[in-house]
Design a protein around this motif. Sequence first.
Motif, PDB file in Angstrom:
ATOM      1  N   TRP A 145     -12.135 -27.645  -9.167  1.00 39.30           N
ATOM      2  CA  TRP A 145     -11.746 -28.087  -7.841  1.00 39.30           C
ATOM      3  C   TRP A 145     -12.554 -27.308  -6.814  1.00 39.30           C
ATOM      4  O   TRP A 145     -13.029 -26.211  -7.108  1.00 39.30           O
ATOM      5  N   PRO A 146     -12.674 -27.874  -5.598  1.00 33.91           N
ATOM      6  CA  PRO A 146     -13.502 -27.202  -4.588  1.00 33.91           C
ATOM      7  C   PRO A 146     -13.003 -25.808  -4.211  1.00 33.91           C
ATOM      8  O   PRO A 146     -13.807 -24.877  -4.061  1.00 33.91           O
ATOM      9  N   CYS A 203     -20.466 -30.530  -8.651  1.00 37.68           N
ATOM     10  CA  CYS A 203     -19.100 -30.057  -8.859  1.00 37.68           C
ATOM     11  C   CYS A 203     -18.111 -31.218  -8.777  1.00 37.68           C
ATOM     12  O   CYS A 203     -18.135 -31.991  -7.818  1.00 37.68           O
ATOM     13  N   ALA A 259     -12.707 -29.571  -0.008  1.00 31.44           N
ATOM     14  CA  ALA A 259     -14.148 -29.271  -0.012  1.00 31.44           C
ATOM     15  C   ALA A 259     -14.636 -28.985   1.410  1.00 31.44           C
ATOM     16  O   ALA A 259     -15.399 -28.043   1.638  1.00 31.44           O
ATOM     17  N   ILE A 293     -20.682 -33.591   0.363  1.00 29.28           N
ATOM     18  CA  ILE A 293     -19.399 -33.988  -0.220  1.00 29.28           C
ATOM     19  C   ILE A 293     -19.408 -35.513  -0.340  1.00 29.28           C
ATOM     20  O   ILE A 293     -19.366 -36.231   0.662  1.00 29.28           O
ATOM     21  N   PHE A 318     -20.535 -32.249  -4.194  1.00 27.50           N
ATOM     22  CA  PHE A 318     -19.182 -32.500  -4.707  1.00 27.50           C
ATOM     23  C   PHE A 318     -19.018 -33.985  -4.988  1.00 27.50           C
ATOM     24  O   PHE A 318     -19.324 -34.823  -4.140  1.00 27.50           O
ATOM     25  N   THR A 343     -17.390 -37.353  -2.521  1.00 28.17           N
ATOM     26  CA  THR A 343     -16.257 -37.796  -3.341  1.00 28.17           C
ATOM     27  C   THR A 343     -15.530 -39.024  -2.834  1.00 28.17           C
ATOM     28  O   THR A 343     -15.038 -39.806  -3.632  1.00 28.17           O
ATOM     29  N   ASP A 355     -11.969 -34.235  -1.062  1.00 23.23           N
ATOM     30  CA  ASP A 355     -12.888 -33.942   0.048  1.00 23.23           C
ATOM     31  C   ASP A 355     -12.259 -33.074   1.139  1.00 23.23           C
ATOM     32  O   ASP A 355     -12.966 -32.306   1.785  1.00 23.23           O
TER      33      ASP A 355
END
Lengths: 105, 272
Positions: B154-155, B132, B185, B174, B109, B176, B182
């Motif tokens: 979006w997560p 993503c 996520a 993750i 992410f 981000t 986050d």
Amino acid sequence: MREILNDIDRWRSDGKKVAVARVVKIEGSGPRDPGAAMAVNEDGEVAGSVSGGCVEGAVVSEALAIIGENAPGRMVTFGYSDDEAFAVGLTCGGIIRLYIEQLDW
Amino acid sequence: MSTLIYQQFTDYIRNETPVALATIIEGPGVGAKLLVARVDGVEKVIGSLGHPELDRVVARDTAGELEAGRTGVRHYGPEGQATPEDLIDTPTVVVFIESFSPAPQMWIFGAVDFTAALGRVAKVLGYRVTVCDAREIFATKRRFPMADEVMVTWPTPMFEKRGNTLGPRDAVCILTHDPKFDVPAVQGALSTSVGYIGVMGSRKTHNKRLERLAEVGVNSPEQLSRLMSPIGLDLGGRTPEETAIAICAEIIARRTGHLATSLKNTDGAIHS
């Protein structure tokens, strides 16, 4: 074997005969797990590996012999502790059992 | 022999269908093959080892090995005898069963420089990499050519749609640093059985994130112990590539349960 499929397919589409060696058993310390695979074509080109480089040369010779004799698949063992083992061993002291066959299936 | 089995075998591997190949490696019928694939939850068997009862028993065992993701050697009688007493005074058929599970997944992410480096290292390790990010201008295939898939999303919807495909072999990273992104996520990753959840950020960022996670109800020790945050082993590196190695090294060490330290400073067998 996944990582050598593209090479095998390329060789086969060029009409080359191919043999595949697969690690089926490791005793003691061994660099690659069962399933590690190496392919050899009739010209001696190689894809993949079955050890840390200790036995690959001997595997090529054996694979080429199988292709040349059009022989069925056979087991080959490498390792210091086996009297019948080939003249090469694994530096780590383990035993590696390989099954080598022509890719005719 | 026909090339039908090999063709089927490679097709299954390439389209990520779980498949196992059984080969007679010693004894009568050496070289004969049986292929077992799990297609949409149903087992499909192709090929023969030369006797219907042997086929039935080996297909059953191969399906079991495939389910467990195991590779190894088994012994049978020529008519499928599998108990040791039945194997006395009969030639032994030695069968090598090799399982091919689909590649493990890594979801990353955040479409940042660290993502590109991590994606490259993950590909070396054999992961199927999904990048993503919700920002369309950053999450592009052009910026992440190594990724198998780049998702602009979006997560939360990502985990709702595909979280059930994540398992113990898979990883969610993750990267981000952005609370908007986050926190959902982390929530999404915790709702799955994914084996590794790493979250990037300084210790300060990590502490602030813990506060925000607590606000949305993520505060149990079991949940928080699954988060590897700050992410990665302490290798002391700084570049995106060095960070990627530190993250992947941590993933390996978590899987094996080993303390990540130099072998020089430990004793015992290396491969156990």
